[in-house]
Design an enzyme around this catalytic site. Structure first.
Site, short mmCIF file in Angstrom:
data_model
loop_
_atom_site.label_atom_id
_atom_site.label_comp_id
_atom_site.label_asym_id
_atom_site.label_seq_id
_atom_site.Cartn_x
_atom_site.Cartn_y
_atom_site.Cartn_z
N HIS A 131 0.84 -1.20 0.00
CA HIS A 131 0.00 0.00 0.00
C HIS A 131 0.88 1.26 0.00
CE1 HIS A 131 -3.69 2.32 1.14
NE2 HIS A 131 -2.79 3.12 1.67
N GLU A 132 1.81 1.32 0.94
CA GLU A 132 2.65 2.52 1.04
C GLU A 132 3.57 2.64 -0.17
OE1 GLU A 132 1.74 4.68 3.15
OE2 GLU A 132 0.45 3.31 4.29
N HIS B 20 1.76 4.59 -2.73
CA HIS B 20 1.88 6.04 -2.46
C HIS B 20 3.28 6.52 -2.86
CE1 HIS B 20 -1.93 6.73 -0.46
NE2 HIS B 20 -1.70 5.85 0.48
N GLU C 159 -4.76 7.70 -3.04
CA GLU C 159 -5.24 6.40 -2.57
C GLU C 159 -5.49 5.45 -3.75
OE1 GLU C 159 -4.89 6.20 0.55
OE2 GLU C 159 -5.85 4.31 1.06
#
Ligand code: ZN
Length: 503
Positions: A267-268, A271, A297
């Site tokens: 997830h990170e 980003h 997101e």
């Protein structure tokens, strides 16, 4: 003349950005390596840097420069650096100068009080200790909305700083369509909970080896964690960047669950890829950030879910995971792993929710915030309204407020319309992915071979490279040929879970 004004504006904005990035370094350190006793001193340092940045940015000089450049910049091509810089800086400047200093200071005081009360409420598992500070914050948020200005709902005013161009009326249409599909799907999956087991993920997993595995995973998706970035550990995973050549992600490892750390890292990394993909020419200006919380997101969810929970990814990645964890994964095949990482079902806690139910948690919060800000819901009725929506959407009744309205730290800042970006991101991730697949049908085969470059390059060209030049809607238009559309997401979620749960 215009060139001189532009140069002056850039000089000021550069200083503002340097101050903000310096604050980001201090904040990153606070959440990773700072000894606990350093908190008070660090808080003062951060406050000073933020105050200087705010004062510099909201100074009358910036307003005059923007005013003087308005006509000249308007005559430049819309997505040129010059036109975008003046337009986006103007938008930020207007928002930041509309709130009176006393209100900003009162909000900060109220947040600090609410944070303490939130902890008190959590330890009693009850809303009551949090009620008065929260009610005060609701009033302040409504005041802030009035200063910013709104037509249909105060929610719209607060939403502007998170999602430029979005309104509650449009969110409401989106939510209605999502609920039509996701509520029955959630109930259908709950009725077949025994079809899927994730026991393979819930075993002892050595943390040092997990760390190695998370670094392998972020390398597969293309996040540069050696030359242009780092991964570290923190209590709550997050991403921050000091320039496109220095992007930091963090993760959190759970010694008894393989999925928590691995998917937090993916997830990170999503980003982080966005930040690493913003061109150096946009850095040290207000254009050197993502288009919105929702667009950011969309990138994290793409790599965490659409790719990270795909069959193709696990075809490539399972042998690597099994090499590190032969005892736990040696006897597991790709199909079993694919099903395990996609196990779904209703639960109380948003941050633990799966792809099917996650948006229902967000819709619930946005609907309550809208009602609070409009004055249709009293703060002391929040637990009741929360339970009613949990029953309707997820079929669950929270046993207490700890697993209900007190679960997120976000409301210690009041109802600020910040949750919407999570659902917008999920929806956009599939809209963008579907278009990338139409342009490059070979993407799934490439992912299965561990090659994510085609997909990453498409996102760089159509999303990252713009920084914040375009609004989310403009970005979607240029990337996919149409505005926000929930159908790609709904096709994906229905197809995927009908197969997994044999619906
Ligand atoms: Zn995120």
């Amino acid at each position: 003349m215009a060139e001189a004004a532009l140069a002056r504006l850039r000089a000021v904005l550069t200083e503002v950005d340097d101050l903000q990035r310096a604050a980001a370094v201090l904040s990153w350190d606070r959440q990773t390596y700072m000894p606990p006793a350093g908190g008070a001193g660090r808080g003062e340092q951060l406050a000073t840097l933020q105050r200087l940045a705010h004062a510099r940015f909201t100074s009358p000089e910036v307003g005059e420069l923007l005013e003087g450049l308005r006509d000249w910049a308007g005559a430049q091509p819309y997505d040129s650096f010059e036109a975008s810089l003046v337009r986006v800086t103007r938008r930020d400047y207007d928002l930041m100068t509309k709130l009176p200093g006393e209100l900003v200071a009162e909000l900060a005081r109220a947040e600090a009080a609410a944070f303490d009360a939130w902890h008190a409420g959590r330890s009693e598992r009850a809303w009551q200790p949090f009620l008065a500070p929260f009610a005060h914050l609701v009033g302040l948020c409504r005041q802030a909305a009035d200063h910013i200005g709104w037509q249909d709902s105060p929610f719209d005013a607060l939403l502007r700083s998170h999602e430029p161009g979005m309104t509650y009326a449009r969110l409401d249409q989106l939510f209605t369509r999502l609920k039509e599909v996701l509520v029955p799907l959630t109930h259908a999956v709950a009725a077949r909970a025994d079809r899927v087991s994730d026991a393979v993920l819930q075993q002892p997993y050595d943390e040092a080896r997990q760390w190695t595995l998370t670094l392998q995973a972020v390398a597969v998706v293309g996040f540069d964690a050696t030359e242009r970035g780092r991964q570290d550990r923190s209590v709550h995973p997050f991403t921050t960047s000091f320039c496109s050549e220095d992007v930091r992600i963090t993760t959190r490892l759970d010694p008894s669950h393989l999925g928590h750390g691995l998917f937090a890292s993916l997830h990170e990394a999503g980003h982080g890829l966005y930040e690493q993909g913003i061109p150096a020419a946009l850095w040290r200006t207000p254009l050197g950030v993502g288009a919105s919380g929702g667009v950011h997101e969309s990138q994290s969810r793409l790599w965490e879910n659409v790719i990270g929970r795909s069959r193709g990814f696990w075809t490539f990645f399972l042998p690597r995971a099994a090499a590190l964890f032969p005892d736990q994964l040696g006897g597991t095949d790709v199909e079993a792993m694919y099903r395990a990482v996609n196990r779904a079902g209703p639960s109380f806690i948003r941050v633990e929710a799966d792809e099917v139910t996650y948006n229902l948690h967000i819709i619930l919060r946005c609907e309550l915030e809208q009602a609070l800000l409009r004055g249709d819901l009293a703060p002391d009725d929040v637990p009741g309204a929360w339970a009613e929506k949990m029953r309707a959407y997820l079929g669950l009744t929270p046993p207490d407020d700890l697993v209900g309205a007190l679960q997120d730290v976000h409301w210690t800042g009041g109802p600020t319309a910040g949750f919407a970006g999570y659902t917008l991101g999920n929806v956009m991730s599939l809209q963008l992915y579907e278009r990338a697949m139409a342009d490059h049908p070979g993407i799934p085969d490439a992912v299965q071979a561990g090659n994510t470059e085609e997909l990453r390059t498409w996102m760089r060209d159509h999303v990252h490279s713009y920084g914040s030049k375009l609004t989310p809607e403009e970005l979607l238009q240029q990337a996919t040929g149409r505005g926000l559309d929930p159908e790609p997401y709904l096709r994906y979620i229905q197809g995927k879970y009908a197969e997994i749960y044999d619906l």
